[in-house]
Design an enzyme around this catalytic site. Structure first.
Site, PDB file in Angstrom:
ATOM      1  N   ARG A 138      36.764  32.526  46.800  1.00 55.91           N
ATOM      2  CA  ARG A 138      37.763  33.141  45.922  1.00 55.91           C
ATOM      3  C   ARG A 138      37.252  33.526  44.527  1.00 55.91           C
ATOM      4  O   ARG A 138      38.023  34.019  43.715  1.00 55.91           O
ATOM      5  CB  ARG A 138      39.003  32.241  45.766  1.00 55.91           C
ATOM      6  N   ASP A 139      35.977  33.313  44.244  1.00 54.19           N
ATOM      7  CA  ASP A 139      35.442  33.771  42.958  1.00 54.19           C
ATOM      8  C   ASP A 139      33.984  34.191  43.105  1.00 54.19           C
ATOM      9  O   ASP A 139      33.150  33.886  42.251  1.00 54.19           O
ATOM     10  CB  ASP A 139      35.571  32.672  41.901  1.00 54.19           C
ATOM     11  N   LEU A 140      33.699  34.909  44.179  1.00 54.16           N
ATOM     12  CA  LEU A 140      32.340  35.407  44.378  1.00 54.16           C
ATOM     13  C   LEU A 140      32.063  36.535  43.394  1.00 54.16           C
ATOM     14  O   LEU A 140      32.860  37.459  43.240  1.00 54.16           O
ATOM     15  CB  LEU A 140      32.171  35.917  45.815  1.00 54.16           C
ATOM     16  N   ASN A 173      27.974  33.845  39.961  1.00 53.90           N
ATOM     17  CA  ASN A 173      28.094  32.640  40.779  1.00 53.90           C
ATOM     18  C   ASN A 173      27.100  32.633  41.939  1.00 53.90           C
ATOM     19  O   ASN A 173      27.314  31.955  42.946  1.00 53.90           O
ATOM     20  CB  ASN A 173      29.522  32.479  41.314  1.00 53.90           C
ATOM     21  N   THR A 187      37.883  36.565  39.105  1.00 54.85           N
ATOM     22  CA  THR A 187      37.223  37.274  38.006  1.00 54.85           C
ATOM     23  C   THR A 187      37.523  38.760  38.113  1.00 54.85           C
ATOM     24  O   THR A 187      37.269  39.366  39.166  1.00 54.85           O
ATOM     25  CB  THR A 187      35.699  37.049  38.063  1.00 54.85           C
TER      26      THR A 187
END
Length: 244
Positions: free
Chosen positions: A84-86, A90, A125
Site C-alpha cells: 500500500r505504499d510502494l 521504499n 504517497t
C-alpha cells in the site's frame, strides 16, 4: 507483515524483535537486515541531475528492476500482504549486486482483515496512489500495489514522474487526463477524452511495444482490468530478462 514475507529475497528481512532496556524496556524495536546502498529514488534523482542531463534507465535495466519488484510483490500477495505504499523511496538498492529490497511496510495490510471502519482519509504517497484509493474506496486490495509498480516503471524510463502532484484531487484529474476514461465509464459532458496519452509520455524509443504492454497493463484505470504481478511476469517482455 515482515514475518509473513520471510524468505522473500526482494523484501527486507526481519531478524528479530528486541525489547528496550531501562526506562525504555516497554519499547519494542524491529531489527532488520542492513542494506548497503541507496534507495531507488536516490538512484533515479541522481540520473536526472547528472551534468544537467537526464539519463533514464535503459530498457534492459528497467526490465531487471521490474522483474525483481514484481517477483517480490507477487510473493507478498501470495502471503496475503498488500504493501500500500510502494514507491522508489521504499525500495533499497544494494550497492554490491544491485539487488532490490522492498522496505517500510508501515501501511501494509492483510487481505483477510477488513479495513478499519474509522479509516476516513486515503493512505499512501501522492504520485503512486491508485485511482480507487483517490476515490475513497476502503476495501482496496492487491491492485493498488500493481498500480504503484506501474508508476515506478514509468519513473525509470520517463523524464519525470507521471503524477508529480501533491494534491490528491489534482492527481486524480491528471490520471484521467493521461489515461482517458474507458467507454463503459460515463463522466457526463465534461470534455474528457477516452484516448490514452500514455504513449506520448513514454515513447517507443524508450520502451518497446512489448514493454509498453506491461506498463499499460499495470496502469489500467479499473483495478479489475489491471494485471496481477504474476501475470505481468508472464508477459513476452520478460522472456528476454535472462539475456540482459
Amino acid at each position: 507483515m515482515l514475518a509473513a514475507c520471510a524468505g522473500n529475497p526482494a523484501v527486507v528481512r526481519l531478524r528479530e524483535v528486541a525489547r528496550g532496556r531501562g526506562s525504555d524496556m516497554h519499547d519494542l524495536h524491529l531489527v532488520m537486515e542492513y542494506v548497503v546502498g541507496r534507495s531507488l529514488h536516490d538512484v533515479i534523482v541522481s540520473r536526472r541531475r547528472r551534468n544537467g542531463h537526464h539519463y533514464p534507465f535503459s530498457e534492459s535495466e528497467t526490465r531487471r528492476v521490474m522483474a525483481q519488484l514484481l517477483g517480490g510483490v507477487s510473493t507478498m500477495h501470495a502471503h496475503g500482504v498488500v504493501h500500500r505504499d510502494l514507491k522508489p523511496g521504499n525500495v533499497l538498492v544494494g550497492s554490491e549486486h544491485g539487488r532490490l529490497k522492498i522496505c517500510d511496510l508501515g501501511l501494509a495490510r492483510s487481505v483477510v482483515v477488513p479495513p478499519p471502519t474509522d479509516d476516513t482519509d486515503p493512505e499512501g504517497t501522492p504520485g503512486y496512489m491508485a485511482p480507487e484509493l483517490l476515490l475513497g474506496e476502503k476495501d482496496c486490495g492487491t491492485p493498488v500495489d500493481v498500480w504503484a509498480l506501474g508508476c515506478i516503471m514509468a519513473d525509470l524510463v520517463a523524464e519525470q514522474p507521471l503524477f508529480p502532484e501533491e494534491d490528491l484531487c489534482q492527481q486524480l484529474i491528471s490520471i484521467v487526463n493521461l489515461l482517458g476514461i474507458p467507454d463503459d465509464v460515463s463522466l457526463m459532458p465534461l470534455g474528457v477524452s477516452g484516448l490514452s496519452k500514455l504513449r506520448e509520455r513514454v515513447p517507443e524509443e524508450r520502451l518497446s511495444p512489448a514493454g509498453f504492454d506491461v506498463l499499460q497493463g499495470l496502469l489500467e484505470y479499473n483495478p479489475k482490468d489491471r494485471l496481477t504481478a504474476v501475470a505481468a511476469l508472464k508477459m513476452p517482455w520478460f522472456a528476454g530478462a535472462k539475456d540482459d
